[in-house]
Design an enzyme around this catalytic site. Structure first.
Site, mmCIF file in Angstrom:
data_model
loop_
_atom_site.group_PDB
_atom_site.id
_atom_site.type_symbol
_atom_site.label_atom_id
_atom_site.label_comp_id
_atom_site.label_asym_id
_atom_site.label_seq_id
_atom_site.Cartn_x
_atom_site.Cartn_y
_atom_site.Cartn_z
ATOM 1 N N ASP A 110 27.240 35.790 44.870
ATOM 2 C CA ASP A 110 27.946 36.673 45.792
ATOM 3 C C ASP A 110 26.997 37.760 46.286
ATOM 4 O O ASP A 110 26.424 38.503 45.488
ATOM 5 C CB ASP A 110 29.152 37.301 45.093
ATOM 6 C CG ASP A 110 30.113 37.935 46.082
ATOM 7 O OD1 ASP A 110 30.030 37.624 47.291
ATOM 8 O OD2 ASP A 110 30.945 38.746 45.645
ATOM 9 N N HIS A 117 30.206 48.128 54.292
ATOM 10 C CA HIS A 117 30.761 48.061 52.933
ATOM 11 C C HIS A 117 29.824 48.733 51.935
ATOM 12 O O HIS A 117 30.260 49.526 51.094
ATOM 13 C CB HIS A 117 31.009 46.609 52.536
ATOM 14 C CG HIS A 117 31.406 46.441 51.102
ATOM 15 N ND1 HIS A 117 32.627 46.851 50.611
ATOM 16 C CD2 HIS A 117 30.723 45.945 50.023
ATOM 17 C CE1 HIS A 117 32.693 46.598 49.313
ATOM 18 N NE2 HIS A 117 31.548 46.057 48.930
ATOM 19 N N GLU A 181 38.445 41.537 47.631
ATOM 20 C CA GLU A 181 37.289 41.648 48.521
ATOM 21 C C GLU A 181 37.364 40.477 49.502
ATOM 22 O O GLU A 181 37.337 39.320 49.095
ATOM 23 C CB GLU A 181 35.973 41.640 47.733
ATOM 24 C CG GLU A 181 35.845 42.885 46.854
ATOM 25 C CD GLU A 181 34.448 43.104 46.287
ATOM 26 O OE1 GLU A 181 33.692 42.121 46.161
ATOM 27 O OE2 GLU A 181 34.122 44.264 45.980
ATOM 28 N N GLU A 183 35.894 38.028 52.024
ATOM 29 C CA GLU A 183 34.534 37.532 52.228
ATOM 30 C C GLU A 183 34.563 36.150 52.887
ATOM 31 O O GLU A 183 35.584 35.471 52.890
ATOM 32 C CB GLU A 183 33.805 37.417 50.881
ATOM 33 C CG GLU A 183 33.900 38.685 50.040
ATOM 34 C CD GLU A 183 32.918 38.720 48.881
ATOM 35 O OE1 GLU A 183 32.011 37.860 48.833
ATOM 36 O OE2 GLU A 183 33.068 39.620 48.030
ATOM 37 N N ASP A 215 37.217 37.746 46.494
ATOM 38 C CA ASP A 215 36.511 38.073 45.255
ATOM 39 C C ASP A 215 37.295 39.183 44.541
ATOM 40 O O ASP A 215 36.985 40.364 44.666
ATOM 41 C CB ASP A 215 35.083 38.526 45.600
ATOM 42 C CG ASP A 215 34.279 38.927 44.384
ATOM 43 O OD1 ASP A 215 34.565 38.410 43.300
ATOM 44 O OD2 ASP A 215 33.362 39.756 44.536
ATOM 45 N N ARG A 219 38.221 47.338 39.450
ATOM 46 C CA ARG A 219 37.303 48.459 39.687
ATOM 47 C C ARG A 219 37.069 49.321 38.446
ATOM 48 O O ARG A 219 35.992 49.892 38.282
ATOM 49 C CB ARG A 219 37.838 49.341 40.817
ATOM 50 C CG ARG A 219 38.029 48.633 42.141
ATOM 51 C CD ARG A 219 36.738 48.088 42.678
ATOM 52 N NE ARG A 219 36.948 47.430 43.970
ATOM 53 C CZ ARG A 219 36.051 46.620 44.529
ATOM 54 N NH1 ARG A 219 34.894 46.372 43.914
ATOM 55 N NH2 ARG A 219 36.305 46.057 45.686
ATOM 56 N N GLN A 222 34.725 47.456 36.280
ATOM 57 C CA GLN A 222 33.426 47.423 36.952
ATOM 58 C C GLN A 222 32.680 48.748 36.785
ATOM 59 O O GLN A 222 31.481 48.762 36.489
ATOM 60 C CB GLN A 222 33.660 47.140 38.447
ATOM 61 C CG GLN A 222 32.400 46.954 39.275
ATOM 62 C CD GLN A 222 32.721 46.610 40.736
ATOM 63 O OE1 GLN A 222 33.874 46.441 41.118
ATOM 64 N NE2 GLN A 222 31.685 46.499 41.542
ATOM 65 N N LYS A 235 34.642 40.806 37.648
ATOM 66 C CA LYS A 235 34.800 39.860 38.754
ATOM 67 C C LYS A 235 34.899 38.405 38.308
ATOM 68 O O LYS A 235 35.315 37.560 39.092
ATOM 69 C CB LYS A 235 33.623 40.018 39.731
ATOM 70 C CG LYS A 235 33.687 41.308 40.546
ATOM 71 C CD LYS A 235 32.384 41.595 41.253
ATOM 72 C CE LYS A 235 32.472 42.861 42.091
ATOM 73 N NZ LYS A 235 33.199 42.677 43.367
ATOM 74 N N THR A 239 38.007 33.963 41.364
ATOM 75 C CA THR A 239 37.575 34.075 42.757
ATOM 76 C C THR A 239 38.328 32.996 43.521
ATOM 77 O O THR A 239 38.254 31.825 43.156
ATOM 78 C CB THR A 239 36.055 33.830 42.889
ATOM 79 O OG1 THR A 239 35.356 34.693 42.001
ATOM 80 C CG2 THR A 239 35.594 34.080 44.313
ATOM 81 N N GLU A 340 37.999 50.755 49.562
ATOM 82 C CA GLU A 340 37.574 51.398 50.809
ATOM 83 C C GLU A 340 38.778 51.841 51.643
ATOM 84 O O GLU A 340 38.792 52.936 52.201
ATOM 85 C CB GLU A 340 36.726 50.431 51.637
ATOM 86 C CG GLU A 340 35.391 50.069 51.020
ATOM 87 C CD GLU A 340 34.775 48.887 51.752
ATOM 88 O OE1 GLU A 340 34.019 49.108 52.718
ATOM 89 O OE2 GLU A 340 35.061 47.734 51.367
HETATM 90 CA CA CA Z 1 32.145 40.555 46.264
#
Ligand code: CA
Length: 398
Positions: A110, A117, A181, A183, A215, A219, A222, A235, A239, A340
């Protein structure tokens, strides 16, 4: 034009023809292409055992010449009306079919290639300092993910458990900051040789097609685990990818020159041909569209990602998946993740039912979609990818 009765405005028209794996009563998983509201069962009409397999890998390993021949044969079957008597019996009503994971995922990488971002995350996580780390404009930064937990659209996502730091205390429990996420993923068909880097000019010789990727990211896990080696358990729990793989050739009309890069990339990362794509993504949370991230401005394009991933002599294999990283644009409603969109919870989203979201709650459903210009002047779609959040199962102290 196809002789099949496709709905007006369909985004699975004759210029798309994405591949997937489907089953139905009395028939096990096998390869098909989507056309309108139908799936063409490929094994009987193309008379080749590779299409009776429960994954795209064997077809993908045959290389670009075969991919192009196969696509041309399918177009011929669906446009030449004299083929109709032979083909019609093998068109399956899509509503009667079950879709499966389209390919066995080999390695999963990834990237982190959206400038907006990366800048947003830098500002959120390291306020007051330069948001982009020194290497970011020199290479497409990435991490290795977990291929065994890449799941097809529709799979429920169990809220992960793990360590986090809360008010200075280390604790174990369900993630309280579960995120998405949005993607775009690229699927390797033809492998490369170990010790032989893949130049940017060889992108289309190796990449079979494109999927949408969610994804899922915890948080809080993480933030506690990511230094110094990057994301791990935050993560690797799941996925999601779309059930349909859109062939690279279907996206010819969506290709663009890549965004200008400053500084100029090193020679091994120099672009040879345009491999940016005019895709517009859409994020739906519990029935409400919350963002439309633009993919066209991705800073590092997928040809550069593949060149970088193999620059050290590492090879790619059939079934490898590499994803773009979260796609975000300049505007608030173009951001590709909740961290975000809500600025790490400072500005929660308000949904039509009056509830607010900073991060995902149990029972939430997230669907990603993407459209692009098609060869006939209309729009085509990638397969959408959806998942709903299931309650955590943390074991004895959960
Ligand atoms: Ca990602």
């Amino acid at each position: 034009m196809t002789w099949i009765d496709v709905p007006a405005g369909t985004r699975f028209g004759i210029d798309n023809l994405p591949y997937g794996v489907f089953s139905r009563a009395g028939h096990g998983p096998r390869l098909g292409v989507a056309i309108g509201d139908h799936i063409l069962d490929l094994a009987p009409v193309l008379d080749d055992g590779v299409f009776a397999q429960p994954a795209l890998n064997a077809l993908m390993s045959r290389g670009r010449r075969v991919w192009r021949e196969t696509r041309a044969r399918i177009v011929d079957l669906l446009t030449d009306a004299t083929r109709r008597p032979r083909v019609q019996p093998h068109l399956v009503d899509a509503s009667t079919a079950t879709l499966h994971r389209p390919f066995v995922v080999s390695d999963y990488v990834d990237f982190y290639s959206s400038l907006e971002h990366a800048r947003n995350l830098g500002e959120i996580l390291r306020p007051g300092s330069e948001p982009l780390l020194p290497n970011w404009r020199h290479m497409p930064v990435a991490y290795h993910g977990r291929s065994g937990t890449v799941v097809p659209s529709g799979t429920g996502i169990t809220r992960p458990c793990g360590q986090s730091l809360v008010d200075g205390q280390v604790s174990f429990g369900p993630s309280r900051r579960l995120d998405i996420e949005a993607e775009v993923g690229f699927v390797v068909g033809a492998p490369s040789q170990r010790g032989e880097p893949v130049p940017t000019s060889a992108f289309a010789d190796h990449v079979f097609g494109v999927v949408l990727v969610n994804d899922w990211s915890a948080r809080d896990l993480q933030a506690w685990e990511y230094q110094p080696l990057g994301p791990f358990l935050a993560k690797s729990f799941a996925t999601s990818i779309s059930n349909w793989v859109v062939p690279l050739d279907a996206l010819d009309a969506a290709r663009l020159d890549g965004r200008s890069q400053d500084p100029a990339p090193l020679p091994y990362l120099a672009r040879a041909t345009p491999w940016a794509f005019d895709l517009t993504l859409e994020i739906e949370l519990d029935g409400t569209i919350i963002s439309r991230p633009p993919f066209r401005n991705l800073y590092w394009t997928p040809d550069q990602q593949l060149a970088h991933m193999t620059a050290n002599g590492a090879c790619v294999r059939t079934g490898d998946l590499f994803a773009s990283g979260t796609v975000s644009g300049e505007l608030r409603d173009e951001r590709g993740s909740l961290i975000e969109l809500t600025w790490n919870g400072r500005d929660p989203l308000r949904l039509p039912d009056g509830t607010e979201r900073s991060f995902l709650e149990d029972g939430d459903t997230v669907t990603l979609r993407a459209t692009a210009p098609s060869a006939t002047g209309g729009q085509l779609a990638l397969g959408d990818v959806t998942g709903n959040v299931l309650p955590a199962r943390c074991g004895s102290d959960g």
